[in-house]
Design an enzyme around this catalytic site. Structure first.
Site, PDB file in Angstrom:
ATOM      1  CB  ALA A  43      -0.932  -0.015   1.212  1.00 38.93           C
ATOM      2  CG  ASP A 292       7.548   0.865   1.595  1.00 41.46           C
ATOM      3  OD1 ASP A 292       8.204  -0.012   1.014  1.00 41.46           O
ATOM      4  OD2 ASP A 292       6.971   0.675   2.679  1.00 41.46           O
TER       5      ASP A 292
END
EC number: 2.7.1.15
Length: 345
Positions: A43, A292
């Site tokens: 995500a 990320d």
């Protein structure tokens, strides 16, 4: 219009309690702060890519519960397609329950929950979006075999594959090397560290670091990850070059290894001479999730600026990640395209 960047990965809800000391077995103590955050490598990477302007789709699984509902809403707010975000009654949404004392010591309970129920049937249902993407991104916070199958499906349709081997596995299936167009060992959450390990950087108040030092923090896991994968500890550029060459020998097409304060090293079969891409410097407030951010940005550039050199893509991705460390939180710190220097686009 089909998604250009498709991420197959995890969603985690972080539940953090701050206390003066850790409780003993059977003891109840009073905490002074509690907060909830959206996490999970899949995500996180998808959110950053979407905020740069990518048309994205996330293939994941959450529970049919309040955390799952909140997560779906969060993805929609970030303009991410939730067509293949499954909700199941067979497991709860993945969570990380964290207790941190005033000295930064912690106890953590990770419950992957619904993340581990993402399966081959879910991939089959999403096969059209996978096969029409420009880039498919995978990690190892879901069942590894599912990530590998997603890479295979993408490769069979000529879709570029970006694999982030975190948390690292010593017995990684060798097919991951051959089905990854880009093998990116550069995540804070790499190796044996938890999916929320960098969330603790903020709690521990690692403030006023320059970005290079911040990179050393959030890339630390990737150093261990490279060692787990290859047996070679990475402490400098020469070590990274050895890791890169070994991974190329295993079948990788292009390898990126991060070097903390020294930036990144990249090496490929087409260009076997390693290239060093230095990191810029900023004042870092919170290095949570910067790895990320980097991967999500790299996926964006691969999809939308394919004519750029890989070295330039890495440089621009580092710039995006450097902005994320200047604000607190994980996804909440990820920059939008409108807030970035326009020479990145």
């Amino acid at each position: 219009m089909a998604a250009e960047v498709v991420v197959v990965g995890s969603c985690m809800t972080d539940l953090v309690s701050l206390t003066t000391r850790l409780p003993k077995a059977g003891e109840t103590i009073l905490g002074h702060k509690f907060f909830v955050g959206f996490g999970g490598k899949g995500a996180n990477q998808c959110v950053q890519s979407a905020r740069l302007g990518a048309k994205t789709s996330l293939i994941c699984k959450v529970g049919n519960d309040s955390f799952g509902n909140d997560y779906v809403d969060n993805l929609k707010k970030n303009s991410i397609s939730t067509a293949f975000v499954g909700q199941t009654a067979d497991a709860a949404t993945g969570t990380a329950s964290i207790i941190v004392n005033s000295e930064g010591q912690n106890v953590i309970v990770i419950v992957p929950g619904a993340n581990l129920l993402l399966n081959f049937e879910d991939l089959k249902r999403a096969s059209d979006v996978i096969c029409k993407a420009k880039v498919v991104v995978c990690q190892l916070e879901i069942t590894p075999a599912v990530s590998l199958e997603a890479l295979k499906m993408a490769r069979a349709s000529g879709v570029k594959t970006l694999f982030n081997p975190a948390p690292a596995l010593a017995d990684l299936d060798p097919q991951f090397y051959t089905y990854s167009d880009i093998f990116c060992c550069n995540e804070t959450e790499g190796t044996h560290r938890t999916p929320v390990s960098c969330f603790l950087n903020a709690v521990r108040k690692l403030l006023c670091l320059d970005y290079a030092s911040g990179l050393a923090k959030w890339c630390n896991g990737s150093h261990f990850g490279a060692e787990i994968l290859t047996g070679i500890p990475v402490g400098n550029l020469e070590d990274a070059e050895k890791v890169g060459r070994m991974l190329l020998e295993r079948g990788c097409k292009l390898v990126i290894v991060t070097l903390g304060a020294e930036g990144c090293m990249m090496i490929s079969g087409d260009e076997p001479i390693p290239k060093h891409v230095p990191a810029g410097k900023v004042r870092a407030v919170d290095t949570t999730g910067a790895g990320d951010s980097f991967v999500g940005a790299l996926a964006f550039y691969l999809a939308y600026y394919p004519k750029l050199s890989m070295e330039e893509m890495i440089r621009k991705s580092n710039c995006v990640a450097s902005v994320s460390v200047q604000a607190p939180g994980t996804q909440s710190s990820y920059p939008y395209r409108k807030d970035l220097p326009q020479d990145l686009f």
